[in-house]
Design a protein around this motif. Structure first.
Motif, PDB file in Angstrom:
ATOM      1  N   TYR A  27     -15.025   4.985  -6.913  1.00 21.94           N
ATOM      2  CA  TYR A  27     -14.784   4.360  -8.219  1.00 21.94           C
ATOM      3  C   TYR A  27     -15.903   4.667  -9.212  1.00 21.94           C
ATOM      4  CZ  TYR A  27     -11.627   1.601  -5.255  1.00 21.94           C
ATOM      5  OH  TYR A  27     -10.665   1.225  -4.352  1.00 21.94           O
ATOM      6  N   ARG A  74       2.204   0.310   5.685  1.00 17.67           N
ATOM      7  CA  ARG A  74       1.570   0.158   4.378  1.00 17.67           C
ATOM      8  C   ARG A  74       2.219   1.064   3.337  1.00 17.67           C
ATOM      9  NH1 ARG A  74      -4.894  -0.446   4.892  1.00 17.67           N
ATOM     10  NH2 ARG A  74      -4.851  -2.247   6.255  1.00 17.67           N
ATOM     11  N   ARG A 124      -0.951   1.038 -10.512  1.00 24.00           N
ATOM     12  CA  ARG A 124      -1.092  -0.288 -11.104  1.00 24.00           C
ATOM     13  C   ARG A 124      -2.006  -1.142 -10.252  1.00 24.00           C
ATOM     14  NH1 ARG A 124       2.770  -1.342 -14.818  1.00 24.00           N
ATOM     15  NH2 ARG A 124       4.374   0.260 -14.958  1.00 24.00           N
ATOM     16  N   PRO A 125      -2.615  -2.153 -10.879  1.00 20.29           N
ATOM     17  CA  PRO A 125      -3.454  -3.039 -10.063  1.00 20.29           C
ATOM     18  C   PRO A 125      -2.601  -3.795  -9.050  1.00 20.29           C
ATOM     19  CG  PRO A 125      -3.475  -3.706 -12.395  1.00 20.29           C
ATOM     20  CD  PRO A 125      -2.573  -2.520 -12.294  1.00 20.29           C
ATOM     21  N   THR A 126      -3.186  -4.115  -7.928  1.00 22.60           N
ATOM     22  CA  THR A 126      -2.492  -4.969  -6.966  1.00 22.60           C
ATOM     23  C   THR A 126      -2.662  -6.419  -7.434  1.00 22.60           C
ATOM     24  OG1 THR A 126      -4.432  -5.284  -5.595  1.00 22.60           O
ATOM     25  CG2 THR A 126      -3.046  -3.382  -5.084  1.00 22.60           C
ATOM     26  N   MET A 144      -7.788   8.510  -8.024  1.00 24.30           N
ATOM     27  CA  MET A 144      -7.395   7.959  -6.713  1.00 24.30           C
ATOM     28  C   MET A 144      -5.881   7.762  -6.605  1.00 24.30           C
ATOM     29  SD  MET A 144     -10.436   6.882  -5.202  1.00 24.30           S
ATOM     30  CE  MET A 144      -9.935   5.628  -4.061  1.00 24.30           C
ATOM     31  N   TYR A 165      -4.102   5.521  -8.109  1.00 24.68           N
ATOM     32  CA  TYR A 165      -3.627   4.139  -8.169  1.00 24.68           C
ATOM     33  C   TYR A 165      -2.812   4.006  -9.455  1.00 24.68           C
ATOM     34  CZ  TYR A 165      -7.468   2.869  -4.945  1.00 24.68           C
ATOM     35  OH  TYR A 165      -8.343   2.777  -3.900  1.00 24.68           O
ATOM     36  N   ASN A 174     -15.580   3.281  -0.990  1.00 20.64           N
ATOM     37  CA  ASN A 174     -14.798   2.863  -2.161  1.00 20.64           C
ATOM     38  C   ASN A 174     -15.645   2.856  -3.429  1.00 20.64           C
ATOM     39  OD1 ASN A 174     -12.093   2.333  -1.324  1.00 20.64           O
ATOM     40  ND2 ASN A 174     -12.816   0.590  -0.184  1.00 20.64           N
ATOM     41  N   THR A 178      -7.299  -7.730   4.246  1.00 20.76           N
ATOM     42  CA  THR A 178      -7.490  -6.317   4.017  1.00 20.76           C
ATOM     43  C   THR A 178      -6.127  -5.647   3.819  1.00 20.76           C
ATOM     44  OG1 THR A 178      -8.920  -4.597   4.782  1.00 20.76           O
ATOM     45  CG2 THR A 178      -7.423  -5.435   6.400  1.00 20.76           C
ATOM     46  N   GLY A 179      -6.097  -4.626   3.003  1.00 23.81           N
ATOM     47  CA  GLY A 179      -4.821  -3.988   2.708  1.00 23.81           C
ATOM     48  C   GLY A 179      -4.228  -4.454   1.387  1.00 23.81           C
ATOM     49  N   THR A 180      -4.826  -5.515   0.804  1.00 27.51           N
ATOM     50  CA  THR A 180      -4.319  -6.036  -0.464  1.00 27.51           C
ATOM     51  C   THR A 180      -5.002  -5.361  -1.652  1.00 27.51           C
ATOM     52  OG1 THR A 180      -5.997  -7.762  -0.354  1.00 27.51           O
ATOM     53  CG2 THR A 180      -3.815  -8.345   0.450  1.00 27.51           C
ATOM     54  N   GLY A 181      -5.980  -4.520  -1.371  1.00 28.15           N
ATOM     55  CA  GLY A 181      -6.744  -3.902  -2.459  1.00 28.15           C
ATOM     56  C   GLY A 181      -7.925  -4.765  -2.871  1.00 28.15           C
ATOM     57  N   LYS A 182      -8.401  -5.598  -1.946  1.00 28.62           N
ATOM     58  CA  LYS A 182      -9.453  -6.557  -2.311  1.00 28.62           C
ATOM     59  C   LYS A 182     -10.796  -5.894  -2.596  1.00 28.62           C
ATOM     60  CE  LYS A 182     -10.671  -7.706   2.402  1.00 28.62           C
ATOM     61  NZ  LYS A 182     -12.073  -7.315   2.419  1.00 28.62           N
ATOM     62  N   THR A 183     -11.061  -4.743  -1.969  1.00 30.62           N
ATOM     63  CA  THR A 183     -12.353  -4.091  -2.209  1.00 30.62           C
ATOM     64  C   THR A 183     -12.454  -3.656  -3.673  1.00 30.62           C
ATOM     65  OG1 THR A 183     -12.155  -3.279   0.038  1.00 30.62           O
ATOM     66  CG2 THR A 183     -13.975  -2.411  -1.269  1.00 30.62           C
ATOM     67  N   ALA A 184     -11.380  -3.027  -4.148  1.00 32.20           N
ATOM     68  CA  ALA A 184     -11.383  -2.630  -5.564  1.00 32.20           C
ATOM     69  C   ALA A 184     -11.415  -3.861  -6.462  1.00 32.20           C
ATOM     70  CB  ALA A 184     -10.158  -1.792  -5.863  1.00 32.20           C
ATOM     71  N   LYS A 228      -5.107   4.881   7.348  1.00 33.19           N
ATOM     72  CA  LYS A 228      -3.821   5.124   6.683  1.00 33.19           C
ATOM     73  C   LYS A 228      -2.831   5.757   7.662  1.00 33.19           C
ATOM     74  CE  LYS A 228      -5.024   5.153   1.933  1.00 33.19           C
ATOM     75  NZ  LYS A 228      -6.474   5.157   1.942  1.00 33.19           N
TER      76      LYS A 228
HETATM   77  P1  AMP Z   1      -8.495  -2.943   0.845  1.00 33.71           P
HETATM   78  O1  AMP Z   1      -7.605  -4.138   0.844  1.00 33.71           O
HETATM   79  O2  AMP Z   1      -9.607  -3.052  -0.129  1.00 33.71           O
HETATM   80  O3  AMP Z   1      -8.931  -2.563   2.225  1.00 33.71           O
HETATM   81  O4  AMP Z   1      -7.619  -1.705   0.301  1.00 33.71           O
HETATM   82  C1  AMP Z   1      -6.586  -1.146   1.046  1.00 33.71           C
HETATM   83  C2  AMP Z   1      -6.170   0.226   0.529  1.00 33.71           C
HETATM   84  O5  AMP Z   1      -5.501   0.121  -0.725  1.00 33.71           O
HETATM   85  C3  AMP Z   1      -7.322   1.194   0.295  1.00 33.71           C
HETATM   86  O6  AMP Z   1      -6.992   2.413   0.910  1.00 33.71           O
HETATM   87  C4  AMP Z   1      -7.385   1.374  -1.200  1.00 33.71           C
HETATM   88  O7  AMP Z   1      -7.802   2.692  -1.540  1.00 33.71           O
HETATM   89  C5  AMP Z   1      -5.963   1.124  -1.620  1.00 33.71           C
HETATM   90  N1  AMP Z   1      -5.818   0.551  -2.983  1.00 33.71           N
HETATM   91  C6  AMP Z   1      -6.613  -0.357  -3.571  1.00 33.71           C
HETATM   92  N2  AMP Z   1      -6.164  -0.658  -4.801  1.00 33.71           N
HETATM   93  C7  AMP Z   1      -5.042   0.059  -4.989  1.00 33.71           C
HETATM   94  C8  AMP Z   1      -4.096   0.173  -6.082  1.00 33.71           C
HETATM   95  N3  AMP Z   1      -4.220  -0.525  -7.188  1.00 33.71           N
HETATM   96  N4  AMP Z   1      -3.064   1.035  -5.920  1.00 33.71           N
HETATM   97  C9  AMP Z   1      -2.925   1.743  -4.776  1.00 33.71           C
HETATM   98  N5  AMP Z   1      -3.755   1.689  -3.714  1.00 33.71           N
HETATM   99  C10 AMP Z   1      -4.812   0.845  -3.822  1.00 33.71           C
END
Ligand code: AMP
Length: 417
Positions: free
Chosen positions: A104, A344, A29-31, A25, A27, A100, A53-59, A318
């Motif tokens: 993953y 973003r 580094r971790p957010t 994907m 990525y 997502n 949203t946008g912080t990478g919270k889903t992952a 995006k």
């Molecule tokens: P979310 O906040 O879960 O809606 O995620 C927002 C976007 O960030 C999504 O498009 C994810 O694919 C992307 N994302 C999540 N984690 C990372 C990371 N560690 N590095 C880069 N992009 C990420």
């Protein structure tokens, strides 16, 4: 716990197939929310996470859930049991969460299933019969399927409540509590919410067990790479101002927010008449149409999408160049959510806000929240007289009409979002 600032995914004790997916994907580094939440989730703690949203919270919840499930993924496909349940308030969010998870989990045998209302239940029944490790669902359809004994929640180990504030705003509190009770008593609960109003905290304290809390970027912070500008204009001139800016100033992929679905429909009609490639999403559109609109926008078949806040909440689009606040939101945090969609990942974005006389208060509250004075653009053809008073809405219809709605008309009340 001290949190290293430049952590790697490898430091988070994730296994190879998940790390491979992360690499696929791109990525790096971790957010922040991932750094903070993943260790606690792997530790099987209950967690309250305030992150938008946008912080990478889903992952932040998907990766550790997959890691926890991975060790026991060798169950025969038919015998798969739902061990992680993610409940999301809207169909669009649920779809996004599943996308997502699928990405993953691409190098594992873990399987996801997605169920949501507004579409035929049959294919979803088949999906559940096939078996899944992870179920992503909207509350109503999940309860429906459970009532018909088509879904078994007896083996749920992790229960995720996503966008809890929106869930409560949409009136799902009882459904959420019911779903929680349908799962085994001993389970891990993860609650994610963009804002933390009192009712979310109350819900959390009624169902979570000694939760840890993670808070990232309070909703008052606006991304630095979004330039914000406001246009004072009379309400009846907003449409013309919008057309003027689309012709001369705003280019690229544009998301326009309106407060109500009626406003969305009206603007869509006008823009179409003026030759723009535009579509819209709001709560009254059938699911299939909303999906199609979103796909077309994401693919670039159209460059303008008009949405209400609720329909657009959490949607990950995006490459947005601009967000237009055709109407200013009365909840200041909503402004932060809206404009967080542009600018973003290092890109520059612009937010354009239209403020009429009766929205000046909203603007003041927004500026207070973000602690910024938004630049005023005075060079435009539809300025607002600084002394203009808020417009009084004249009542329509018979002068003998009763001021209040009857009980039966209230019952027929339609969703406005
Ligand atoms: P979310 O906040 O879960 O809606 O995620 C927002 C976007 O960030 C999504 O498009 C994810 O694919 C992307 N994302 C999540 N984690 C990372 C990371 N560690 N590095 C880069 N992009 C990420």
């Amino acid at each position: 716990m001290t949190i290293p600032t430049r952590m790697n995914f490898k430091d988070l004790q994730l296994n190879k197939p998940i790390l491979r997916a992360i690499a696929a994907m791109d990525y790096e580094r971790p957010t922040l929310v991932q750094e903070k939440a993943i260790p606690s989730i792997l530790d099987k703690k209950d967690l309250i996470v305030s992150a938008q949203t946008g912080t990478g919270k889903t992952a932040a919840f998907a990766l550790p859930i997959l890691q926890l499930l991975f060790d026991r993924q060798d169950a025969p496909k038919k015998g798969k049991k739902i061990r992680a349940l993610i409940v999301s308030p809207t169909r669009e969010l649920a779809i996004q969460i599943e996308e997502n998870f699928k990405s993953y989990a691409q190098f594992t045998n873990l399987r996801t299933a997605l169920v949501f209302g507004g579409t035929s239940i049959e294919p979803q029944k088949e999906l559940l019969e096939k078996g899944a490790d992870i179920l992503i669902a909207t509350p109503g359809r999940l309860l429906d399927l459970h009532k018909q004994a088509l879904v078994n929640l007896d083996f749920v180990e992790t229960f995720v409540l996503d966008e809890a504030d929106l869930m409560l705003d949409m009136g799902f509190i009882d459904d959420v509590k019911k779903i929680e009770r349908l799962c085994p008593e001993k389970k891990q609960i993860l609650l994610f919410s963009a804002t933390m109003p009192h009712k979310v905290i109350e819900l959390a304290s009624s169902i979570l067990n000694a939760p840890e809390t993670v808070a990232v970027s309070p909703t008052s912070s606006v991304a630095k790479n979004v330039s914000q500008v406001v246009f004072y204009t009379p309400k009846p001139k907003k449409m013309e101002l919008c057309l003027h800016l689309l012709r001369n100033t705003i280019k690229g992929n544009i998301l326009i927010f309106r407060r109500t679905k009626f406003g969305v429909a009206k603007l869509e009609k006008t823009l179409k008449k003026n030759g723009y490639k535009v579509d819209s999403i709001h709560g009254d559109k059938p699911q299939s149409e909303r999906q199609l609109a979103l796909q077309k926008f994401k693919k670039g078949d159209l460059n303008i999408l008009i949405a209400t806040d609720v329909a657009a909440r959490g949607i990950d689009v995006k490459d947005l160049d601009a967000v237009v606040n055709f109407d200013l939101p009365n909840v200041p945090e909503t402004y932060v959510h809206r404009i967080g969609r542009t600018g973003r990942a290092g890109e520059l974005g612009t937010s354009y806000s239209f403020c009429s006389a009766d929205e000046k208060n909203y603007l003041a509250n927004i500026q207070k929240l973000i602690n910024t004075h938004i630049t005023v653009e005075e060079e435009h053809p539809y300025p607002l007289d600084p002394k203009a008073k808020p417009e009084v809405h004249k009542k329509q219809g018979s002068p003998h009409r009763k001021g209040r709605k009857s009980a039966s008309s209230k019952k027929n009340k339609k969703r406005w979002y």
